[in-house]
Scaffold this active site. Structure first.
Site, PDB file in Angstrom:
ATOM      1  N   SER A   1       0.842  -1.191   0.000  1.00  0.00           N
ATOM      2  CA  SER A   1       0.000   0.000   0.000  1.00  0.00           C
ATOM      3  C   SER A   1       0.886   1.252   0.000  1.00  0.00           C
ATOM      4  O   SER A   1       1.728   1.402  -0.877  1.00  0.00           O
ATOM      5  CB  SER A   1      -0.969  -0.040   1.182  1.00  0.00           C
TER       6      SER A   1
ATOM      7  N   HIS B   1      -7.693  -4.883  -1.972  1.00  0.00           N
ATOM      8  CA  HIS B   1      -6.476  -4.263  -1.448  1.00  0.00           C
ATOM      9  C   HIS B   1      -6.001  -4.980  -0.177  1.00  0.00           C
ATOM     10  O   HIS B   1      -6.760  -5.140   0.764  1.00  0.00           O
ATOM     11  CB  HIS B   1      -6.781  -2.792  -1.150  1.00  0.00           C
TER      12      HIS B   1
ATOM     13  N   ASP C   1      -9.228  -4.176  -6.265  1.00  0.00           N
ATOM     14  CA  ASP C   1      -8.672  -3.032  -5.542  1.00  0.00           C
ATOM     15  C   ASP C   1      -8.989  -1.757  -6.318  1.00  0.00           C
ATOM     16  O   ASP C   1      -8.722  -1.661  -7.512  1.00  0.00           O
ATOM     17  CB  ASP C   1      -7.156  -3.226  -5.411  1.00  0.00           C
TER      18      ASP C   1
END
Length: 164
Positions: free
Chosen positions: A24, A138, A106
């Site tokens: 991330s 995600h 995502d």
């Protein structure tokens, strides 16, 4: 081994074989560190590869959270920390290989793919690979390490690091 001031690093770390890994926003950090390392140079350190996992790169809209954290930033795609394509130093990335991993569901997936394409078309001389986990969201693998799609993702990451 090393001759630095930290005995445990001198004994256990191989600074000639370093991988930067980020998930991330950490993927953005790993990318940015590799570019900065190539731009300013780091003696005694060899970054072999970078794993960019479900990156949180920005878009055309202002990212209000990022703008709050970094008030001097525009918070959108002219900031190289959010948009690597805007970085004139991208070609200096200090590694030979990059693996970009995205998840099919995502909301940031397209930004990860755009990063892969930008890097592949850039003046950087390394090799970039792309891996997608379809029908996943995600950071999905962090919530269920043994899920059907987490195991192959982690194997891909391990294979990337262990290949010669």
């Amino acid at each position: 081994m090393g001759l630095g001031p930290e005995p445990w690093l001198n004994e256990y770390a191989d600074l000639g074989r370093v991988f930067l890994v980020g998930e991330s926003a950490g993927a953005n950090i790993a990318h940015y560190v590799a570019v900065q390392a190539g731009t300013i140079g780091l003696r005694g350190l060899k970054i072999n590869g970078v794993l960019i996992v479900h990156p949180f790169f920005g878009g055309k809209e202002v990212d209000k959270m990022y703008k709050y954290l970094c008030p001097s930033s525009s918070g959108c795609d002219d900031d190289p920390k959010l948009n690597p394509g805007a970085d004139p130093n991208l070609k200096n990335m200090a590694c030979d290989r990059v693996l970009v991993c995205v998840a099919g569901k995502d909301w940031l997936r397209n930004r990860g793919e755009a990063y892969y394409e930008t890097l592949a078309k850039s003046e950087w001389v390394g090799k970039v690979e792309f891996y997608e986990s379809s029908d996943e969201d995600h950071c999905f693998h962090l919530f269920n390490l043994n899920s059907e799609k987490a195991v192959p993702l982690m194997k891909t990451m391990v294979d990337f690091i262990t290949q010669e």
